[in-house]
Structure formats: structure tokens, C-alpha cells
Design a protein around this motif. Structure first.
Motif, short mmCIF file in Angstrom:
data_model
loop_
_atom_site.label_atom_id
_atom_site.label_comp_id
_atom_site.label_asym_id
_atom_site.label_seq_id
_atom_site.Cartn_x
_atom_site.Cartn_y
_atom_site.Cartn_z
N HIS A 97 0.83 -1.21 0.00
CA HIS A 97 0.00 0.00 0.00
C HIS A 97 0.86 1.26 0.00
CE1 HIS A 97 -3.51 -2.33 0.20
NE2 HIS A 97 -3.53 -2.57 1.51
N GLU A 100 2.23 1.69 -3.47
CA GLU A 100 1.17 2.16 -4.36
C GLU A 100 0.84 3.62 -4.10
OE1 GLU A 100 -2.06 -0.47 -3.71
OE2 GLU A 100 -1.22 -2.12 -4.90
N ALA A 101 0.84 4.00 -2.81
CA ALA A 101 0.54 5.39 -2.46
C ALA A 101 1.62 6.33 -2.99
CB ALA A 101 0.42 5.54 -0.94
N LEU A 103 3.63 5.69 -5.55
CA LEU A 103 3.52 5.72 -7.01
C LEU A 103 2.36 6.61 -7.45
CD1 LEU A 103 4.44 4.64 -9.75
CD2 LEU A 103 2.91 2.70 -9.43
N GLU A 104 1.25 6.50 -6.73
CA GLU A 104 0.08 7.33 -7.07
C GLU A 104 0.39 8.81 -6.86
OE1 GLU A 104 -4.67 7.73 -5.92
OE2 GLU A 104 -3.41 6.19 -4.98
N THR A 107 2.60 9.83 -9.69
CA THR A 107 1.81 9.87 -10.92
C THR A 107 0.88 11.08 -10.93
OG1 THR A 107 1.86 7.45 -11.04
CG2 THR A 107 0.20 8.59 -12.36
N THR A 108 0.27 11.36 -9.77
CA THR A 108 -0.64 12.51 -9.67
C THR A 108 0.11 13.81 -9.90
OG1 THR A 108 -2.04 11.32 -8.11
CG2 THR A 108 -2.28 13.70 -8.19
N LYS A 204 -4.63 6.28 -18.70
CA LYS A 204 -5.74 6.91 -17.99
C LYS A 204 -6.07 8.26 -18.63
CE LYS A 204 -7.17 8.40 -13.37
NZ LYS A 204 -6.75 8.54 -11.94
#
Length: 215
Positions: A97, A100-101, A103-104, A107-108, A204
Motif C-alpha cells: 500500500h 502504491e501510495a 507511485l500514485e 503519478t498525480t 488513464k
């Protein structure tokens, strides 16, 4: 005279030799010792049996205690193993997690930066369309060079242009801003023109393609 003689014979007959008495006493004593020895041996055997039974009972009790302790230790070990597995699973979930956080977040941040550059691409596209009818080749080449370099860099970051013109209208990637009547049946529901180019970032959609749809 005769009477005295009879008495002597009687005494003689009643008298027992000392050796015979000793043998008799020895025999009686031997029987007594043997009897006592037998009784003592029986008592010893009984005590030995009792001790053996007591020892067996103690050993059985010790075995039961060891079995109970073994079962308790096995249960404790199984619980510790289960707790360890759960802890490792929780840690793995936390690590995933967290990754992923991160990476997010990256990415954001990248998406926000690229979104801020999309208007620059729009301006370059409009400039190139306006220069299509111009005879200023230098302006055409300069504008196209800026656009291509910027677009090439953004593509390395995962930016892709959404195909729209001539494609079937798709609400997942297209946004209809106008409708245009068409004669051919096959043109209905197709994208007739693009008002604003749409883009995806790493698959996306970050901006829908604004299009004109044939009806």
C-alpha cells in the motif's frame, strides 16, 4: 535290688544322647531360619513388587506430564507461527500500500504538471493550423519544431493523444460538444470533427477529446 535296676534302665532309656539333642535342635533351628528366611524373602518380593508398581506409576505420571507439556508447547508454537504469518502478511500489505501510495503520488504530481502543459500543445496546434495558409516557412518550421519536441518529451512520460476523428464515438474517451447531420448511414455515430484534442496518461484519460458527432 530289682527295683533299682529297673529305675536305672528307665533312666537309661529316657536319657537322650547329647549329639542327638544337638542334631534335633539344629534341625529345628534350621527349619525356623528357613521359615524366617522364606518369610523375609516373601516380604522382600512384596516390597520389590510394590516399589516396581510405584515406579511404574511415577513413570506413567511423568509421561503424562511430558505429553501435556509437549501438547502445550506445540499449541504455543502453532500460535506463535500463526501470529508471525499474520504479522508478515500485514507488513507485506502495508509495504504494498505504501508503494502504491508513493507511485500514485508521483503519478498525480506528474499528471498535474502535464495537464498544465496541455494548453501549450493546444496553442501550438492552433498556430500550425493558422500557418498552413501562410508563406512564412520559417514560422511554420519553428512552430512545428517546438510542438514536436514538447510532444516527444511528454510521450516519454506516458502521454498519448486520443484518436478521435473518423472513429466511432466512445463516451469513455470522447465528449460530444456538437452534432452534425450526415447523409450517409455509416457516418452516423462517428466523430465528424475534433474541437479539442484529448489525451491519456499511462492509459488513464486526463482530458476527454471534445468532438462533433455525426447524426
Amino acid at each position: 535290688m530289682s527295683k533299682n535296676k529297673n529305675n536305672q534302665e528307665t533312666q537309661k532309656q529316657g536319657a537322650m544322647p547329647e549329639e542327638e539333642k544337638k542334631d534335633m535342635n539344629s534341625s529345628n533351628a534350621g527349619e525356623k531360619v528357613e521359615k524366617e528366611s522364606g518369610e523375609a524373602s516373601g516380604v522382600k518380593e512384596e516390597k520389590k513388587t510394590e516399589k516396581k508398581e510405584e515406579k511404574t506409576a511415577v513413570e506413567a505420571s511423568a509421561v503424562q506430564e511430558l505429553e501435556k507439556e509437549n501438547a502445550r508447547l506445540k499449541a504455543a508454537l502453532a500460535k506463535e507461527k500463526d501470529d508471525y504469518v499474520r504479522l508478515m502478511a500485514d507488513f507485506e500489505n502495508f509495504r504494498r500500500h505504501s508503494a502504491e501510495a508513493k507511485l500514485e503520488l508521483v503519478t498525480t504530481a506528474a499528471a498535474d504538471t502535464i495537464k498544465g502543459l496541455l494548453p501549450v500543445l493546444d496553442d501550438c496546434e492552433r498556430a500550425m493550423k493558422m500557418l498552413e495558409e501562410s508563406s512564412d516557412d520559417v514560422a511554420k518550421e519553428g512552430t512545428a519544431l517546438i510542438y514536436n519536441k514538447l510532444m516527444s518529451y511528454l510521450k516519454t512520460k506516458g502521454l498519448e493523444e486520443i484518436k478521435a476523428k473518423g472513429e466511432k464515438f466512445d463516451t469513455d474517451i470522447h465528449e460530444a460538444v456538437a452534432q452534425f447531420p450526415v447523409q450517409e448511414e455509416g457516418q452516423k455515430g462517428m466523430v465528424f470533427d475534433v474541437v479539442q484534442t484529448g489525451y491519456t496518461l499511462s492509459g488513464k484519460v486526463i482530458r476527454f477529446a471534445k468532438v462533433v458527432v455525426g447524426i
